[in-house]
Design a protein around this motif. Structure first.
Motif, PDB file in Angstrom:
ATOM      1  N   HIS A 155      -9.833  -1.862  11.517  1.00 51.12           N
ATOM      2  CA  HIS A 155     -10.300  -3.200  11.131  1.00 51.12           C
ATOM      3  C   HIS A 155      -9.499  -4.256  11.896  1.00 51.12           C
ATOM      4  CE1 HIS A 155      -6.675  -2.496   8.737  1.00 51.12           C
ATOM      5  NE2 HIS A 155      -6.527  -3.810   8.724  1.00 51.12           N
ATOM      6  N   ARG A 186       4.471   7.103   2.320  1.00 46.54           N
ATOM      7  CA  ARG A 186       4.828   5.865   3.003  1.00 46.54           C
ATOM      8  C   ARG A 186       4.395   4.682   2.153  1.00 46.54           C
ATOM      9  NH1 ARG A 186       1.549   2.440   6.638  1.00 46.54           N
ATOM     10  NH2 ARG A 186       2.957   1.090   7.798  1.00 46.54           N
ATOM     11  N   GLN A 228       0.841  -1.198   0.000  1.00 44.09           N
ATOM     12  CA  GLN A 228       0.000   0.000   0.000  1.00 44.09           C
ATOM     13  C   GLN A 228       0.877   1.248   0.000  1.00 44.09           C
ATOM     14  OE1 GLN A 228      -3.822  -0.872   1.790  1.00 44.09           O
ATOM     15  NE2 GLN A 228      -2.771  -2.078   3.333  1.00 44.09           N
ATOM     16  N   SER A 262       3.736   0.567   2.736  1.00 40.35           N
ATOM     17  CA  SER A 262       3.732  -0.547   3.680  1.00 40.35           C
ATOM     18  C   SER A 262       3.549  -1.840   2.911  1.00 40.35           C
ATOM     19  CB  SER A 262       2.645  -0.390   4.734  1.00 40.35           C
ATOM     20  OG  SER A 262       1.378  -0.677   4.190  1.00 40.35           O
ATOM     21  N   TYR A 293       0.718   5.082   0.783  1.00 41.84           N
ATOM     22  CA  TYR A 293       0.023   6.219   1.391  1.00 41.84           C
ATOM     23  C   TYR A 293       0.695   7.452   0.815  1.00 41.84           C
ATOM     24  CZ  TYR A 293      -1.593   2.622   4.700  1.00 41.84           C
ATOM     25  OH  TYR A 293      -2.143   1.494   5.281  1.00 41.84           O
ATOM     26  N   THR A 298       2.259  -5.627   3.667  1.00 42.10           N
ATOM     27  CA  THR A 298       1.643  -6.551   4.616  1.00 42.10           C
ATOM     28  C   THR A 298       1.835  -7.970   4.093  1.00 42.10           C
ATOM     29  OG1 THR A 298       0.001  -4.858   5.154  1.00 42.10           O
ATOM     30  CG2 THR A 298      -0.461  -7.108   5.893  1.00 42.10           C
ATOM     31  N   ASP A 341      -7.613  -7.901  10.812  1.00 43.62           N
ATOM     32  CA  ASP A 341      -7.279  -8.640   9.603  1.00 43.62           C
ATOM     33  C   ASP A 341      -8.173  -9.879   9.531  1.00 43.62           C
ATOM     34  OD1 ASP A 341      -5.436  -6.707   9.146  1.00 43.62           O
ATOM     35  OD2 ASP A 341      -3.744  -8.075   8.886  1.00 43.62           O
ATOM     36  N   HIS A 363      -7.099  -2.330  14.375  1.00 44.74           N
ATOM     37  CA  HIS A 363      -5.947  -1.478  14.072  1.00 44.74           C
ATOM     38  C   HIS A 363      -6.247  -0.588  12.873  1.00 44.74           C
ATOM     39  CE1 HIS A 363      -5.150  -5.215  11.759  1.00 44.74           C
ATOM     40  NE2 HIS A 363      -4.615  -4.419  10.846  1.00 44.74           N
TER      41      HIS A 363
HETATM   42  O1  LIG Z   1      -0.164   0.106   6.324  1.00 44.19           O
HETATM   43  C1  LIG Z   1      -0.103  -0.619   7.313  1.00 44.19           C
HETATM   44  O2  LIG Z   1       0.917  -0.753   7.973  1.00 44.19           O
HETATM   45  C2  LIG Z   1      -1.334  -1.371   7.764  1.00 44.19           C
HETATM   46  C3  LIG Z   1      -1.948  -2.197   6.697  1.00 44.19           C
HETATM   47  C4  LIG Z   1      -3.025  -3.109   7.216  1.00 44.19           C
HETATM   48  O3  LIG Z   1      -3.483  -3.025   8.318  1.00 44.19           O
HETATM   49  C5  LIG Z   1      -3.532  -4.184   6.343  1.00 44.19           C
HETATM   50  O4  LIG Z   1      -3.085  -4.267   5.185  1.00 44.19           O
HETATM   51  O5  LIG Z   1      -4.374  -4.973   6.782  1.00 44.19           O
END
Ligand SMILES: O=C(O)CCC(=O)C(=O)O
Ligand SMILES: [Fe+2]
Length: 292
Positions: A126, A215, A114, A217, A116, A219, A128, A192
């Motif tokens: 949410h 950013r 992802q 991320s 951002y 997952t 997971d 989270h």
């Molecule tokens: O961007 C993040 O660190 C969280 C992503 C997240 O919670 C997810 O992909 O389920």
């Protein structure tokens, strides 16, 4: 008079995060990889907009994973109108995956990536969804670029008293080149989120302003449910047929789709979620909406 609520505590390495089964690992990647990973991924990853409830989600997403010799591949189902097509691991993501597996001591075969794009992008609260996540394996988020914070909030059904009672929350800064391990107990008892961060630049730290506030991320998950190469059949942990040889046709839309969505809703709400009862028999649903 509105009650003043103190900000949630900020926690980091060594603190009890969530149920105490989460962990922050700093410097997950060697410096030479950490330095170039963001820019490489900007080019190598096939970024998509994703839709949920008819609207665009506020971040760019991509899905990569392990494609088997016969073309079958892992799927991670969660409530979205559509998920981007899975692509094989791209070069930089492959390298990151190796470091993650070494630190986790179990394989990961799937990643949701992802982007951002600024402090205005976020992911709402949410849990997971675990129908497709190999039971007992852990989910991790690798962070690159601007530091954002993960906010954990106890599920409502764990808070005593009236509906107005405040739910305990924690804020966990996710520095560049760190890995957050989401414990299974924490995922079942807390929600989270990455909340948006619209503070003006001068109120942000250099870490929060890094990479112009962008950013990425990753997952990573160890997924136990698979689609055949033609995407026509489904098998494994979260499907009705548990083996490749017995794979069954995928389903689209109601009523099976509604049933799986209801299961996801329960997983979001219930801290004593009955995995066997709700997910145990499996579901062959791939898309939640009927084809138009
Ligand atoms: O961007 C993040 O660190 C969280 C992503 C997240 O919670 C997810 O992909 O389920
Ligand atoms: Fe998540």
């Amino acid at each position: 008079m509105p009650r003043h609520t103190p900000p949630p505590p900020t926690l980091g390495p060594g603190d009890k995060i969530g149920e105490g089964d989460c962990e922050i690992v700093l410097d997950i990647l060697p410096p030479d990889l950490a330095d170039i990973a963001f820019e490489n991924m900007r080019k190598e990853v096939a970024w998509n907009v994703m839709h949920h409830r008819g609207g665009e989600v506020p971040r760019l997403v991509a899905v990569e994973g392990d494609v088997a010799a016969d073309g079958s591949f892992p799927i991670y189902r969660h409530p979205a109108d559509e998920s981007p097509a899975l692509r094989p691991f791209s070069p930089t993501v492959s390298l990151i995956r190796e470091h993650v597996q070494k630190a986790l001591h179990h394989p990961v075969n799937h990643v949701l990536i992802q982007h951002y794009r600024s402090g205005a992008d976020y992911i709402s609260e949410h849990s997971d969804k675990t129908i497709d996540v190999v039971r007992g394996s852990r989910v991790v988020n690798v962070s690159l670029g601007a530091q954002r914070a993960m906010t954990l909030r106890l599920k409502r059904d764990r808070v005593d008293g009236e509906g107005g009672a405040r739910r305990p929350a924690q804020k966990i800064p996710l520095p560049h080149n760190s890995m957050f391990i989401l414990g299974l107990e924490t995922n079942s008892k807390w929600l989270h989120a990455i909340n948006h961060d619209k503070r003006p630049l001068h109120l942000k730290t250099p870490e929060e302003r890094f990479m112009n506030g962008e950013r990425i991320s990753l997952t990573f998950r160890n997924i136990g449910t698979f689609l055949t190469a033609d995407e026509a059949r489904i098998f494994g942990q979260g499907a009705k047929a548990k083996t490749r040889e017995t794979a069954q046709g995928v389903l689209r839309g109601t009523p099976e789709g509604a049933k799986l969505l209801a299961g996801f809703g329960k997983e979001n709400q219930q801290s004593e979620f009955d995995w066997e009862g709700v997910y145990g028999e499996g579901s062959n649903v791939l898309h939640f909406t009927p084809r138009v």
